[in-house]
Design an enzyme around this catalytic site. Structure first.
Site, mmCIF file in Angstrom:
data_model
loop_
_atom_site.group_PDB
_atom_site.id
_atom_site.type_symbol
_atom_site.label_atom_id
_atom_site.label_comp_id
_atom_site.label_asym_id
_atom_site.label_seq_id
_atom_site.Cartn_x
_atom_site.Cartn_y
_atom_site.Cartn_z
ATOM 1 C CG ASP A 52 -1.693 1.213 1.427
ATOM 2 O OD1 ASP A 52 -2.309 1.651 0.443
ATOM 3 O OD2 ASP A 52 -1.717 1.773 2.550
ATOM 4 C CD GLU A 57 -3.664 -1.610 3.006
ATOM 5 O OE1 GLU A 57 -3.751 -0.778 3.911
ATOM 6 O OE2 GLU A 57 -3.974 -1.361 1.841
ATOM 7 C CE LYS A 81 -3.930 6.741 9.373
ATOM 8 N NZ LYS A 81 -3.149 6.285 10.517
ATOM 9 N N GLY A 82 -7.220 4.455 3.855
ATOM 10 C CA GLY A 82 -7.513 3.396 2.894
ATOM 11 C C GLY A 82 -8.814 3.596 2.142
ATOM 12 C CG ASN A 110 -3.321 12.365 -6.149
ATOM 13 O OD1 ASN A 110 -3.432 12.951 -7.218
ATOM 14 N ND2 ASN A 110 -4.202 12.501 -5.164
ATOM 15 C CB SER A 166 -2.055 2.851 -3.672
ATOM 16 O OG SER A 166 -2.594 4.084 -3.256
ATOM 17 N NE ARG A 172 -9.143 12.316 -4.841
ATOM 18 C CZ ARG A 172 -8.624 12.507 -6.050
ATOM 19 N NH1 ARG A 172 -9.196 13.350 -6.881
ATOM 20 N NH2 ARG A 172 -7.545 11.863 -6.434
HETATM 21 C C1 BG6 Z 1 -5.709 6.020 0.373
HETATM 22 C C2 BG6 Z 1 -5.652 6.936 1.569
HETATM 23 O O1 BG6 Z 1 -4.473 5.401 0.183
HETATM 24 O O2 BG6 Z 1 -6.044 6.761 -0.806
HETATM 25 C C3 BG6 Z 1 -6.966 7.691 1.718
HETATM 26 O O3 BG6 Z 1 -5.407 6.170 2.742
HETATM 27 C C4 BG6 Z 1 -7.285 8.429 0.416
HETATM 28 O O4 BG6 Z 1 -6.878 8.587 2.790
HETATM 29 C C5 BG6 Z 1 -7.293 7.448 -0.749
HETATM 30 O O5 BG6 Z 1 -8.549 9.059 0.499
HETATM 31 C C6 BG6 Z 1 -7.548 8.134 -2.088
HETATM 32 O O6 BG6 Z 1 -6.442 8.962 -2.372
HETATM 33 P P1 BG6 Z 1 -6.440 10.104 -3.466
HETATM 34 O O7 BG6 Z 1 -4.991 10.512 -3.515
HETATM 35 O O8 BG6 Z 1 -6.878 9.470 -4.763
HETATM 36 O O9 BG6 Z 1 -7.362 11.175 -3.048
HETATM 37 MG MG MG Z 2 -2.745 3.178 3.571
#
Ligand code: BG6
Ligand code: MG
Length: 218
Positions: free
Chosen positions: A9, A169, A45-46, A118, A114, A49
Site C-alpha cells: 500500500d 497495509e 485511511k484506505g 495520486n 493503492s 476520495r
Molecule cells: C488512500 C488513503 O491510500 O487513498 C486515503 O489512505 C485516500 O486517505 C485514498 O482518500 C484516495 O487517495 P487520493 O490521492 O486518490 O485522493
Molecule cells: Mg494506507
C-alpha cells in the site's frame, strides 16, 4: 528460487501522507461548517476520495448537490496536490528502501496496491517509482478496499497466484482486502487496530531480512 508477490500500500506504508489528507479534508470540512477530528481522519485511511467525502458529509449531517460534490472533490485534491508537490525522498518512511532493495535483490516481484489516484505522482516525487514492477492504484480499480480488486489485479500483473502474495497495509479496509484475496496480510501500525492481519509491526524497522527470507521460502 522461490518467487512471492510483494504488494505495498502507499499512504501510511511507504509515506506518511495521512497528515496531508487530513489538512486538506479539514479545511474543506470547515468551509462546510463541519467539525472534523483526527480521530475521524483515522476512519478515512484506505478509503477512496469519493467515499471519504461521503463519510464527512454524513458525519456533518449535510446534503449537497452532485455538482457541488464534484467541485469539492476537485478542491480537496488541488490542496492535497499542493502538499505533494513539496515532497521528496526524506518523506519515505524508515527502512522502506531497505526492504524494497532486499526484495529486489532476491528477485521478488514487487507491486504497489493503492487506493490513491495520486500514487504515481507521489512515487515519482519520493524517487521510488523505479522499484515497482507493477503499479495498481485508484485509477485502475472499480471497487475500493475492502474489496480485494486492487490486490488481485496486482497479483495478476506480477504473474503470481494470490495465495503466494504478501500485502503490507496500514488500514483496516486494506487488511480486510488482503485477507479476502487470500493473501498474507502484514499490518503496519497498531496491533489493537490491525489485529486481523496475520502479522503486525509498528514499522519497517521491525521487519528483519530474516523475516523477509521466511516469507519468501515458506
Ligand atoms: C488512500 C488513503 O491510500 O487513498 C486515503 O489512505 C485516500 O486517505 C485514498 O482518500 C484516495 O487517495 P487520493 O490521492 O486518490 O485522493
Ligand atoms: Mg494506507
Amino acid at each position: 528460487m522461490n518467487k512471492k508477490g510483494f504488494i505495498f500500500d502507499l499512504d501510511g506504508v511507504i509515506v506518511d501522507t495521512a497528515k496531508y489528507h487530513f489538512l486538506a479534508w479539514q479545511r474543506l470540512a470547515k468551509s462546510l461548517d463541519i467539525d472534523f477530528t483526527e480521530e475521524e481522519n483515522e476512519q478515512l485511511k484506505g478509503v477512496s476520495r469519493e467515499k471519504s467525502l461521503e463519510k464527512i458529509l454524513t458525519w456533518g449531517n449535510k446534503t449537497i448537490s452532485e455538482t457541488q460534490f464534484n467541485e469539492l472533490m476537485v478542491k480537496k485534491n488541488d490542496e492535497y496536490l499542493s502538499y505533494i508537490a513539496e515532497m521528496d525522498s526524506d518523506e519515505v518512511l524508515p527502512d522502506v528502501p531497505r526492504v524494497l532493495n532486499t526484495l529486489i535483490k532476491k528477485q521478488q516481484p514487487v507491486s504497489l496496491g493503492s487506493a490513491s489516484k495520486n500514487a504515481r505522482t507521489i512515487l515519482e516525487r519520493v524517487g521510488l517509482k523505479k522499484h515497482f514492477m507493477a503499479i495498481v492504484d485508484g485509477n485502475d480499480v472499480s471497487k475500493a478496499k475492502p474489496d480485494p480488486e486492487v490486490f488481485l489485479i496486482a497479483a495478476e500483473q506480477l504473474n503470481v497466484k494470490p495465495e503466494n502474495c504478501i500485502v503490507f497495509e496500514d488500514s483496516v479496509a486494506g487488511v480486510k482486502a488482503a485477507n479476502s484475496a487470500k493473501m498474507i496480510s502484514i499490518g503496519i501500525g497498531r496491533k489493537d487496530v490491525l489485529g486481523h492481519a496475520k502479522y503486525v509491526f509498528n514499522d519497517f524497522t521491525e521487519i528483519s531480512d530474516d523475516f523477509l527470507n521466511k516469507l519468501i521460502n515458506n
